[in-house]
Write an enzyme that holds these catalytic residues in place. Sequence first.
Site, mmCIF file in Angstrom:
data_model
loop_
_atom_site.group_PDB
_atom_site.id
_atom_site.type_symbol
_atom_site.label_atom_id
_atom_site.label_comp_id
_atom_site.label_asym_id
_atom_site.label_seq_id
_atom_site.Cartn_x
_atom_site.Cartn_y
_atom_site.Cartn_z
ATOM 1 N N LYS A 207 6.554 37.355 -9.696
ATOM 2 C CA LYS A 207 5.323 37.546 -9.976
ATOM 3 C C LYS A 207 4.392 38.100 -8.728
ATOM 4 O O LYS A 207 3.679 39.128 -8.971
ATOM 5 C CB LYS A 207 4.858 35.855 -9.509
ATOM 6 C CG LYS A 207 3.453 35.142 -10.078
ATOM 7 C CD LYS A 207 3.100 35.301 -10.884
ATOM 8 C CE LYS A 207 2.157 34.992 -10.811
ATOM 9 N NZ LYS A 207 0.823 34.927 -11.831
ATOM 10 N N CYS A 261 -6.091 34.690 -8.802
ATOM 11 C CA CYS A 261 -3.773 35.313 -8.970
ATOM 12 C C CYS A 261 -4.311 36.427 -8.042
ATOM 13 O O CYS A 261 -4.380 36.548 -6.817
ATOM 14 C CB CYS A 261 -3.188 35.571 -10.318
ATOM 15 S SG CYS A 261 -3.105 33.689 -11.112
HETATM 16 N N1 NAD Z 1 -4.168 28.681 -14.221
HETATM 17 C C1 NAD Z 1 -3.554 30.353 -13.841
HETATM 18 O O1 NAD Z 1 -4.081 31.008 -15.117
HETATM 19 C C2 NAD Z 1 -1.946 30.106 -13.724
HETATM 20 C C3 NAD Z 1 -1.748 31.560 -13.724
HETATM 21 C C4 NAD Z 1 -0.257 31.892 -13.374
HETATM 22 C C5 NAD Z 1 -0.534 31.372 -12.794
HETATM 23 N N2 NAD Z 1 -0.465 30.297 -11.806
HETATM 24 C C6 NAD Z 1 -0.597 29.571 -10.797
HETATM 25 O O2 NAD Z 1 0.117 27.959 -10.976
HETATM 26 C C7 NAD Z 1 0.156 27.007 -10.308
HETATM 27 C C8 NAD Z 1 -0.683 26.108 -10.972
HETATM 28 O O3 NAD Z 1 -2.212 25.917 -10.802
HETATM 29 P P1 NAD Z 1 -3.326 25.688 -11.839
HETATM 30 O O4 NAD Z 1 -4.314 26.812 -11.998
HETATM 31 O O5 NAD Z 1 -2.465 24.857 -12.767
HETATM 32 O O6 NAD Z 1 -3.731 24.763 -10.720
HETATM 33 P P2 NAD Z 1 -5.364 23.354 -11.306
HETATM 34 O O7 NAD Z 1 -5.766 23.566 -9.824
HETATM 35 O O8 NAD Z 1 -5.900 23.799 -12.286
HETATM 36 O O9 NAD Z 1 -4.048 22.036 -11.317
HETATM 37 C C9 NAD Z 1 -3.104 21.192 -9.994
HETATM 38 C C10 NAD Z 1 -2.904 20.392 -10.572
HETATM 39 O O10 NAD Z 1 -2.542 20.010 -9.638
HETATM 40 C C11 NAD Z 1 -2.941 18.903 -8.657
HETATM 41 N N3 NAD Z 1 -1.657 17.833 -7.476
HETATM 42 C C12 NAD Z 1 -2.210 18.749 -6.235
HETATM 43 N N4 NAD Z 1 -1.615 18.082 -5.649
HETATM 44 C C13 NAD Z 1 -0.639 17.033 -5.694
HETATM 45 C C14 NAD Z 1 0.602 16.940 -5.912
HETATM 46 N N5 NAD Z 1 0.954 16.730 -4.447
HETATM 47 N N6 NAD Z 1 1.370 16.082 -6.803
HETATM 48 C C15 NAD Z 1 0.960 15.780 -7.599
HETATM 49 N N7 NAD Z 1 -0.380 16.866 -8.450
HETATM 50 C C16 NAD Z 1 -0.829 17.904 -7.899
HETATM 51 C C17 NAD Z 1 -3.931 18.412 -8.652
HETATM 52 O O11 NAD Z 1 -4.686 17.111 -9.180
HETATM 53 C C18 NAD Z 1 -3.900 19.422 -10.590
HETATM 54 O O12 NAD Z 1 -4.780 18.669 -11.905
HETATM 55 C C19 NAD Z 1 -0.718 28.076 -9.107
HETATM 56 O O13 NAD Z 1 0.129 28.222 -8.286
HETATM 57 C C20 NAD Z 1 -1.592 28.789 -9.742
HETATM 58 O O14 NAD Z 1 -1.517 30.153 -8.955
HETATM 59 C C21 NAD Z 1 -1.630 30.099 -12.055
#
Ligand code: NAD
Length: 399
Positions: A207, A261
């Site tokens: 990734k 990202c």
């Molecule tokens: N958003 C994208 O387009 C995308 C694409 C590919 C990869 N990613 C990766 O996916 C991962 C998540 O990204 P996202 O955009 O969904 O983040 P986000 O901030 O939208 O969501 C994260 C969620 O996790 C919750 N959280 C935080 N700590 C927690 C814990 N200890 N226990 C339970 N819940 C908890 C938060 O309250 C939040 O609702 C990241 O590593 C990101 O780099 C994101």
Amino acid sequence: MKKIEIMGCGYIGLPTAITFTLAGYEVCGFDIQESVVKTLNEGKIHIVEPGLQEAMDQAMATGRLHFTAKPEPADVFIIAVQTPHRDTPEGKRVSDMKYVESAARSVGQVIRPGGLCVLESTSPPYSTRLVESIVSEVSGIPAENFMTAHCPERIIPGRMLIELRENDRIIGSNRPESAEYAKEIYTPVVTKGTIRTTDDLTAEMCKLTENTFRDINIAYANELSKVCDRLGIDVFNLIQLANCHPRVNVHTPGVGVGGHCIAVDPWFIHEKFEDITPLIYEARVINDGKPAWVADRIEKDVAPGAKVAVLGMSFKANIDDIRESPSVEFANILQQRGYEVLACEPYISHEVAGFANHSLEDAMAQCDYAVITLAHNEFKEKKDLIATKPYYDCVGLMR
Ligand SMILES: NC(=O)c1ccc[n+]([C@@H]2O[C@H](COP(=O)([O-])OP(=O)(O)OC[C@H]3O[C@@H](n4cnc5c(N)ncnc54)[C@H](O)[C@@H]3O)[C@@H](O)[C@H]2O)c1
């Protein structure tokens, strides 16, 4: 029927929870934000994504999906919490793994022997082993008596429900049998893509490699845009011609690189291998320095004090997300240098990053000069209006 628990119900976790439910699993979405859990249990989604509310309605109607703010026992845990970067007091940029560590502790409280914990969050090398050690320590279960794997998420906002089913997935583990078991779990979900298994370090690097490749390629395009500016030639024309070569694919320059990202993930490689990754570091510096270069460049055309319309404030075209947005950085630099900024972001309805948000018509009527930072569809449709004032085009929109 296996029970899957998604740790973190944000942009990735919520569509994942819904998709696993619709694939036939019993699913629990765990999030530390009680307000999010409440909204979701009412069947309402809290993020913007095409088709997601309809999919949520279907998933809730199965009776197999619920949300909780307290971790529950399950057969499989999928960690999908945020992994931002942070700056250390020594001036280094590194990953902030506190959310992953906390989610792993929650898994450790409820996992049973034989359970599987999958890390989906984008993470630096060795993070899956970090998760394994935290889960083992908190649960008291030896690492050989439960499974861990990394399955990086590569979906894009706007196409999440499609890509969750259609994209290929990489699943890596330090034990091949754990990767194979995780593949079995994901198979009913990934209906069109291919699932490939490997070791955990390769999966983590995969990734990061994808996004770092794009960052370096864009840095090259950004550097070319500076060279072309000195030469007085059109960089977009140059790249289009160069890309006619069957083995060349130069990306598009812009006002920088943003989002959570591409602008973040290269640091996750660099932080672990600082001494051998000067190219990765330099690409980040080039892309982060582009907003200031564009500001320098327009100073040749228009002096501080002028009203400058910044056309596009989000981090890429046709979305409302301003995380790590280079356009916001650029607008701030202009303001610090004494320009009056007229921000224009049609995908956001309110003020944006501290700037009043103007319609395109209003911004163009008031400005002395315009800078096109994003190729939003609305701007493409209104090129004539933009052409009524002198402008600098960072993205080749006016060609
Ligand atoms: N958003 C994208 O387009 C995308 C694409 C590919 C990869 N990613 C990766 O996916 C991962 C998540 O990204 P996202 O955009 O969904 O983040 P986000 O901030 O939208 O969501 C994260 C969620 O996790 C919750 N959280 C935080 N700590 C927690 C814990 N200890 N226990 C339970 N819940 C908890 C938060 O309250 C939040 O609702 C990241 O590593 C990101 O780099 C994101």
